[in-house]
Write a protein that holds these residues in place. Sequence first.
Motif, PDB file in Angstrom:
ATOM      1  N   ASP A  83      50.058  48.442  30.728  1.00  0.00           N
ATOM      2  CA  ASP A  83      50.222  47.240  31.533  1.00  0.00           C
ATOM      3  C   ASP A  83      48.883  46.686  31.998  1.00  0.00           C
ATOM      4  O   ASP A  83      48.670  45.469  32.000  1.00  0.00           O
ATOM      5  N   ALA A  84      47.982  47.578  32.407  1.00  0.00           N
ATOM      6  CA  ALA A  84      46.665  47.127  32.859  1.00  0.00           C
ATOM      7  C   ALA A  84      45.891  46.477  31.712  1.00  0.00           C
ATOM      8  O   ALA A  84      45.199  45.474  31.904  1.00  0.00           O
ATOM      9  N   MET A  85      46.027  47.026  30.511  1.00  0.00           N
ATOM     10  CA  MET A  85      45.309  46.465  29.366  1.00  0.00           C
ATOM     11  C   MET A  85      45.860  45.084  29.026  1.00  0.00           C
ATOM     12  O   MET A  85      45.109  44.147  28.748  1.00  0.00           O
ATOM     13  N   GLY A  86      47.166  44.939  29.050  1.00  0.00           N
ATOM     14  CA  GLY A  86      47.757  43.628  28.780  1.00  0.00           C
ATOM     15  C   GLY A  86      47.323  42.600  29.804  1.00  0.00           C
ATOM     16  O   GLY A  86      47.010  41.459  29.468  1.00  0.00           O
ATOM     17  N   TRP A  87      47.310  42.999  31.070  1.00  0.00           N
ATOM     18  CA  TRP A  87      46.874  42.100  32.144  1.00  0.00           C
ATOM     19  C   TRP A  87      45.419  41.715  31.946  1.00  0.00           C
ATOM     20  O   TRP A  87      45.046  40.547  32.119  1.00  0.00           O
ATOM     21  N   ALA A  88      44.570  42.677  31.583  1.00  0.00           N
ATOM     22  CA  ALA A  88      43.150  42.400  31.376  1.00  0.00           C
ATOM     23  C   ALA A  88      42.934  41.419  30.229  1.00  0.00           C
ATOM     24  O   ALA A  88      42.108  40.500  30.314  1.00  0.00           O
ATOM     25  N   VAL A  89      43.677  41.574  29.151  1.00  0.00           N
ATOM     26  CA  VAL A  89      43.552  40.657  28.014  1.00  0.00           C
ATOM     27  C   VAL A  89      44.004  39.256  28.420  1.00  0.00           C
ATOM     28  O   VAL A  89      43.377  38.247  28.054  1.00  0.00           O
ATOM     29  N   GLU A  90      45.086  39.173  29.166  1.00  0.00           N
ATOM     30  CA  GLU A  90      45.565  37.867  29.628  1.00  0.00           C
ATOM     31  C   GLU A  90      44.508  37.167  30.468  1.00  0.00           C
ATOM     32  O   GLU A  90      44.214  35.977  30.263  1.00  0.00           O
ATOM     33  N   LYS A  91      43.914  37.889  31.420  1.00  0.00           N
ATOM     34  CA  LYS A  91      42.918  37.274  32.301  1.00  0.00           C
ATOM     35  C   LYS A  91      41.634  36.949  31.559  1.00  0.00           C
ATOM     36  O   LYS A  91      40.994  35.919  31.827  1.00  0.00           O
ATOM     37  N   ALA A  92      41.232  37.796  30.631  1.00  0.00           N
ATOM     38  CA  ALA A  92      40.041  37.500  29.835  1.00  0.00           C
ATOM     39  C   ALA A  92      40.232  36.210  29.043  1.00  0.00           C
ATOM     40  O   ALA A  92      39.310  35.394  28.909  1.00  0.00           O
ATOM     41  N   THR A  93      41.443  36.000  28.536  1.00  0.00           N
ATOM     42  CA  THR A  93      41.749  34.768  27.814  1.00  0.00           C
ATOM     43  C   THR A  93      41.658  33.562  28.740  1.00  0.00           C
ATOM     44  O   THR A  93      41.043  32.542  28.410  1.00  0.00           O
ATOM     45  N   GLU A  94      42.250  33.671  29.917  1.00  0.00           N
ATOM     46  CA  GLU A  94      42.222  32.561  30.872  1.00  0.00           C
ATOM     47  C   GLU A  94      40.800  32.226  31.299  1.00  0.00           C
ATOM     48  O   GLU A  94      40.490  31.066  31.597  1.00  0.00           O
ATOM     49  N   LEU A  95      39.925  33.227  31.328  1.00  0.00           N
ATOM     50  CA  LEU A  95      38.550  33.027  31.791  1.00  0.00           C
ATOM     51  C   LEU A  95      37.593  32.636  30.668  1.00  0.00           C
ATOM     52  O   LEU A  95      36.392  32.543  30.891  1.00  0.00           O
ATOM     53  N   GLY A  96      38.106  32.399  29.465  1.00  0.00           N
ATOM     54  CA  GLY A  96      37.289  31.835  28.408  1.00  0.00           C
ATOM     55  C   GLY A  96      36.692  32.805  27.431  1.00  0.00           C
ATOM     56  O   GLY A  96      35.855  32.411  26.601  1.00  0.00           O
ATOM     57  N   ALA A  97      37.088  34.074  27.459  1.00  0.00           N
ATOM     58  CA  ALA A  97      36.564  35.012  26.464  1.00  0.00           C
ATOM     59  C   ALA A  97      36.952  34.542  25.064  1.00  0.00           C
ATOM     60  O   ALA A  97      38.100  34.174  24.816  1.00  0.00           O
ATOM     61  N   THR A  98      35.994  34.545  24.160  1.00  0.00           N
ATOM     62  CA  THR A  98      36.263  34.130  22.783  1.00  0.00           C
ATOM     63  C   THR A  98      36.548  35.314  21.864  1.00  0.00           C
ATOM     64  O   THR A  98      37.107  35.145  20.789  1.00  0.00           O
ATOM     65  N   ARG A  99      36.157  36.517  22.277  1.00  0.00           N
ATOM     66  CA  ARG A  99      36.461  37.743  21.529  1.00  0.00           C
ATOM     67  C   ARG A  99      36.720  38.855  22.543  1.00  0.00           C
ATOM     68  O   ARG A  99      35.985  38.997  23.520  1.00  0.00           O
ATOM     69  N   ILE A 100      37.764  39.628  22.310  1.00  0.00           N
ATOM     70  CA  ILE A 100      38.113  40.749  23.175  1.00  0.00           C
ATOM     71  C   ILE A 100      37.998  42.020  22.347  1.00  0.00           C
ATOM     72  O   ILE A 100      38.629  42.141  21.289  1.00  0.00           O
ATOM     73  N   ILE A 101      37.173  42.947  22.824  1.00  0.00           N
ATOM     74  CA  ILE A 101      36.854  44.142  22.053  1.00  0.00           C
ATOM     75  C   ILE A 101      37.248  45.378  22.865  1.00  0.00           C
ATOM     76  O   ILE A 101      36.520  45.783  23.781  1.00  0.00           O
ATOM     77  N   PRO A 102      38.394  45.978  22.585  1.00  0.00           N
ATOM     78  CA  PRO A 102      38.724  47.245  23.244  1.00  0.00           C
ATOM     79  C   PRO A 102      37.798  48.349  22.746  1.00  0.00           C
ATOM     80  O   PRO A 102      37.541  48.466  21.538  1.00  0.00           O
ATOM     81  N   VAL A 103      37.266  49.141  23.674  1.00  0.00           N
ATOM     82  CA  VAL A 103      36.360  50.230  23.295  1.00  0.00           C
ATOM     83  C   VAL A 103      36.877  51.541  23.865  1.00  0.00           C
ATOM     84  O   VAL A 103      37.561  51.573  24.896  1.00  0.00           O
ATOM     85  N   LEU A 104      36.544  52.632  23.193  1.00  0.00           N
ATOM     86  CA  LEU A 104      36.984  53.961  23.589  1.00  0.00           C
ATOM     87  C   LEU A 104      35.796  54.728  24.155  1.00  0.00           C
ATOM     88  O   LEU A 104      34.761  54.850  23.494  1.00  0.00           O
TER      89      LEU A 104
END
Length: 254
Positions: free
Chosen positions: A89-110
């Motif tokens: 849930d936290a990851m989905g929320w983070a991706v949603e907010k990153a999109t709203e804030l203008g991120a052009t690429r989202i890179i999940p890292v381990l």
Amino acid sequence: MSIPRVHMEQALAEGAECALTPAQAHHLGVVLRRAPGAALRAFNATDGEFEAELTALRKERGAVRIGPRRREPVVEPELRALIAGLKRDAMGWAVEKATELGATRIIPVLTRRCVAEGGKTERLATIARGAAEQCERLSVPVVDPARPLHAVLDAWDGAPLLVAAERRESRPLLEFLPGLSAPCAFLVGPEGGFERAELDDLARRPFVSLASLGPRILRAETALVAGLSAMSLSLDHPPDASGTRAPHVQPRPG
């Protein structure tokens, strides 16, 4: 009633007929209860945004007819969001907010203290598409498959990378903003923070700057919003010749 926006992979031009994806058809028909004849907005980063009409809808299939263009395509500053693996849930929320804030690429890292594997790429891409449709941007950020942090850093192209370093000597994030230009990126660590060895590795990279978000320890998703908000505003309001950031007003489409 608001007019739904749908992101289309196909080329958009007035008079064209475009097919909906099964997910879009389901959302329009089942969730929003739209029927053929309903007004839509169709958009993508290449062609802009267009008036559109839902012309067919049956189960998980549908089509739209493209009308006049409402908004021309715009060039967006390249802002990448690197997010250490969070719970679903936290990851989905983070991706949603990153999109709203203008991120052009989202890179999940381990990282070593990740509590999750970064989430399924397809699910996160769907979340990003839905967020783009809601926030009226024209593009949808690319969502990369999750990879180990060191692999991402080893393949990095040299773009400035600001890292939220909550337990390491660092400069305030605001000090980096006056000279910030795209492409650039922001990295937040996992819920347990980075290990010392990871921070040491980051600090040695010439393109990395460790940044502080203040005296408090923030949740990873909170840190992401704080950092991306500041960076996005800085990129959207570049300074003029005197060094003053000119006010910028984005006209809302009618």
